[in-house]
Design an enzyme around this catalytic site. Structure first.
Site: not given
Length: 640
Positions: A176, A185
C-alpha cells in the site's frame, strides 16, 4: 468558503493525547557494526534554522515520543473500510503457504494478515525503510505473537537482493504505497524493480489493479487559487504581481493538488460525466511513461476551471473487492464513493491555466493526459478564443517565473486583503520622505507596495526562504509596474545578519512583513512569531520612531466539534483482529489516554477537516506586542 481556506489554517488541539516534538522535516539513518542511529532534522520556527538531532537505536524514550504524530499513519490505520478491503482480498488471494513480500510494511498489518491467512506457514517478508516505523512494527508484531513468523528488513525495496535479503523470489506481493495522486510515493518504480528482481513471473498481488478517473468542473473557488492575473485586475493598490504580457512571472506549480472536494460541492459545477484516464496493473510490470487522448462531451455550458481526479483500487483478481477515493457525489455500479471521511487519501485538483476554457453543452473537449514515474498531468484542447489561448498557457514570453503555493496566490488575489494592506501603509507613510523600509519575510507584494506609495523610497528585502528567486522576481515585477528597480534591494543574508552597513549607515524607519515564510506554509499560527524574533534581532538598527507592521498579534481560539477528524486520529485497539494499542503514544492518538498527558496542536485547514460545528464564542488567549522586543508570554481564557 474562500475566506475559510485562505484565512483559517487552524491549530487543532486534540484533548488528552500525547505531546508532539518540534516539526519533523527529515530523517536519515546511519548504521555501524554495533548500533544504528537516526539523525532527525528539526526546525526551529522562531529562527528558521534546522539542526540534526542524533537518536541512538536503543533510546527507547526517544521512540516513545510521538515522533510520527504529524504523519498520516494513524489516520490510515483508523480507516476501517481500507483495512477490511485489504483483509478480505488477502484472505481470498493467499490461500496456501507461499512467499509473501510486503513493501512499505508500516506497522506490519498486511504482513500479519498474510501470515494468518497461511495459518502461520509459508514465509512473509516485511520491507520498511523508515527506522522509527520498523521499531514500531516489531513492537506490534511482538504484542500479537507474530515476531518470529515475519522477517522484517529495514531497507528500501530497491535495495533488496535475492540470496542476501530474500532466499527466493516472492509468489505474492502485498503493498500500500499510494498517495492521493496514486503515483507520488513511487508506485511505478517500486513495481518495476519488484517485477524485475523480487517477484516470480505472473505473481499474485494485493491490490490487483488501480484505475484513475476524472471529471471537468467549473469553480470560482478553485479559479481564485491559481489565476492571479485576473483576480488582481481590479485591486485598488495599482500593483500587478502578474502583469499583462508577463502573466507567467508568478504562478502556481503545474501539478495535481490533493484536496477534499466534498466541502466544495456547492462551489463546483460539474461539466462532464466521470471518465476513466489510466489503468495500472500491479500483477505486471508498469510502463514509466504513457499518454492518452480522451474526447469528453460537456454536459452543461460553463468554463472548465479544473480537472478533479480520484482513483479506484480493485483489490482481488475477480473484481469483487474495491476501495475508492471518489468524492461523495460520484455514484455508479463500478465507481463508488468512500463511506467514511479520511485524511490520508483525498481527491486531486489540476488547475486549467488562466481563466479556464469556455465550453457548451454537447461540445467535445479533448483531454491529453500523461503520466510519468511519479505524477499525472493534463492538457485541454477545444475551440478557444485568442484570449483563452493566452490564458491556457500556450504562449510564453520567457520571463523569469516565481512559483508559489495556491493558498498564497489566492491571498495575493484577494482584493480585501490587499486593501487592508494599502490602508495600513497609507496611514503611516503620510508626510514621510526618504523612507528606509525593511521587509523581514518572503513577501513579494509589500516591497512593491511600499515602493509605489513612498517618496524616494529605499526598500530592503531579506527573502529568508525565496532568496535569489525573490530578488529576481522583484526586479522583473518592479519594471513591469513602472517602478525603479534601484529602489528595492535584496540582501543575501538572514535578518539576524543585517547591520548598519547594509542600510548605508541609516536607521530603519519601517519594518514590515505579512508575515509569510516560503516553505513553511503549513505552520501553526504562532510559528509566525518568527517575525517578532526578527524584529527583536533588528532592534539596534531601528530608529526611535520606527513603525512596525504588524504591530500586534492576537492568538484567538474557540471550541469546535470535529467528529470526522477525531475519529481519524482516535486511539487504536484491534484492527482486523490485530492489537495496535501499542502505537497510540507514538502516533499521537487522541482519547482514552492518561489524564496528565498533554496533547500537541497540529495544523489543519478547518474546511478540510470533514464535519465541524463551532461550540463556543471566539475568545482571545494572549496578545503579542511587536513594537517591543520578544518576551515570554502567557494567557488564560474561560471557554463559554
Amino acid at each position: 468558503m474562500y475566506s475559510l481556506f485562505t484565512k483559517i489554517l487552524t491549530a487543532i488541539y486534540f484533548l488528552r493525547r500525547t505531546h508532539s516534538p518540534s516539526t519533523l522535516t527529515a530523517i536519515r539513518t546511519m548504521s555501524s557494526a554495533s548500533t544504528q542511529r537516526i539523525f532527525q532534522l528539526k526546525l526551529n520556527p522562531l529562527t528558521g534554522n534546522s539542526e540534526w538531532v542524533v537518536i541512538e537505536e536503543n533510546d527507547e524514550q526517544a521512540f516513545h515520543q510521538p515522533l510520527l504524530a504529524t504523519t498520516s499513519y494513524l489516520d490510515m490505520l483508523n480507516d476501517s473500510t481500507r483495512n477490511t478491503a485489504f483483509r478480505e482480498a488477502i484472505d481470498k488471494t493467499v490461500t496456501k503457504p507461499c512467499h509473501v513480500l510486503d513493501i512499505g510494511a508500516g506497522t506490519g498489518l498486511l504482513s500479519m494478515m498474510a501470515s494468518r491467512a497461511m495459518g502461520g506457514k509459508g514465509t512473509v517478508t516485511a520491507c520498511e525503510s523508515y527506522l522509527p516505523m520498523v521499531k514500531l512494527m516489531k513492537k506490534v508484531m511482538r504484542l500479537n505473537g507474530m515476531e518470529g513468523r515475519i522477517k522484517v528488513i529495514n531497507k528500501r525495496s530497491d535495495e533488496l537482493k535475492i540470496g542476501l535479503d530474500l532466499s527466493l523470489r516472492a509468489d505474492v506481493l502485498v503493498s500500500e504505497i499510494l498517495d492521493s495522486e496514486l503515483l507520488g510515493e513511487g508506485l511505478i518504480p517500486t513495481l518495476q524493480h519488484a517485477h524485475d528482481n523480487l517477484l516470480v513471473e505472473n505473481p499474485l498481488t494485493v491490490p490487483y489493479r488501480a484505475t484513475t478517473y476524472g471529471q471537468l468542473v467549473e469553480s470560482t473557488f478553485l479559479w481564485q487559487l491559481h489565476d492571479l492575473q485576473n483576480n488582481e485586475a481590479g485591486a485598488s493598490d495599482g500593483i500587478r504581481l502578474a502583469p499583462p504580457g508577463s502573466e507567467s512571472l508568478l504562478s502556481v506549480k503545474r501539478q495535481q493538488y490533493a484536496m477534499h472536494c466534498d466541502p466544495m460541492r456547492e462551489e463546483l459545477k460539474t461539466l462532464s460525466e466521470p471518465f476513466k484516464i489510466f489503468e495500472f496493473d500491479f500483477w505486471k510490470r508498469p510502463e514509466s511513461y504513457s499518454k492518452t487522448e480522451l474526447r469528453i462531451k460537456a454536459t452543461d455550458d460553463g468554463r472548465v476551471h479544473a480537472v478533479v481526479s480520484w482513483w479506484v483500487l480493485q483489490l482481488d483478481r475477480e473484481g469483487t473487492i474495491y476501495y475508492s477515493t471518489a468524492p461523495r457525489w460520484i455514484s455508479s455500479p463500478t465507481i463508488t464513493s468512500p463511506v467514511d471521511w479520511c485524511d490520508h487519501w483525498k481527491q486531486c485538483v489540476w488547475f486549467v491555466p488562466g481563466g479556464g476554457i469556455s465550453t457548451f453543452r454537447g461540445e467535445e473537449i479533448c483531454l491529453h493526459a500523461t503520466h510519468t514515474d511519479t505524477s499525472i498531468s493534463y492538457n485541454l484542447d477545444t475551440q478557444m478564443s485568442t484570449t483563452d489561448v493566452l490564458h491556457h498557457g500556450l504562449t510564453t514570453n520567457g520571463d523569469f517565473q516565481l512559483v508559489l503555493p495556491p493558498e498564497r496566490v489566492a491571498i495575493y488575489g484577494d482584493k480585501n486583503w490587499r486593501l487592508s494592506m494599502l490602508k495600513a501603509l497609507k496611514s503611516v507613510l503620510q508626510g514621510r520622505r526618504h523612507l528606509l523600509c525593511v521587509v523581514a519575510d518572503d513577501s513579494v507584494f509589500l516591497p512593491l507596495l511600499v515602493a509605489k506609495l513612498s517618496e524616494a523610497p529605499h526598500v530592503i528585502s531579506s527573502f529568508p526562504g525565496l532568496k535569489e528567486r525573490g530578488f529576481q522576481y522583484l526586479q522583473a515585477a518592479a519594471r513591469a509596474n513602472n517602478l525603479s528597480p534601484d529602489c528595492i534591494k535584496a540582501v543575501e543574508k538572514g535578518v539576524k545578519q543585517l547591520t548598519m552597513h547594509d542600510t548605508n549607515e541609516k536607521q530603519v524607519d519601517l519594518l514590515i512583513a505579512e508575515p509569510f515564510y516560503f516553505g513553511h506554509d503549513g505552520m501553526l499560527p504562532w510559528q509566525n512569531l518568527r517575525f517578532w524574533k526578527d524584529r527583536t534581532t533588528l532592534d539596534d538598527i531601528l530608529s526611535e520612531d520606527a513603525i512596525i507592521i504588524p504591530c500586534k498579534g492576537i492568538l484567538r481560539a474557540c471550541a469546535i466539534y470535529l467528529p470526522d477528524l477525531w475519529k481519524s486520529r482516535c486511539c487504536l485497539s484491534k484492527i482486523e483482529g490485530f492489537g495496535h494499542s501499542g502505537v497510540n503514544a507514538t502516533l499521537g492518538a487522541c482519547g482514552h489516554v492518561a489524564e496528565l498527558e498533554e496533547g500537541p496542536c497540529l495544523p489543519f485547514f478547518l474546511w478540510q477537516c470533514g464535519e465541524f460545528d463551532v461550540l463556543s464564542e471566539t475568545f482571545d488567549v494572549m496578545e503579542f506586542d511587536f513594537t517591543k522586543q520578544i518576551c515570554q508570554c502567557q494567557g488564560k481564557s474561560q471557554v463559554i
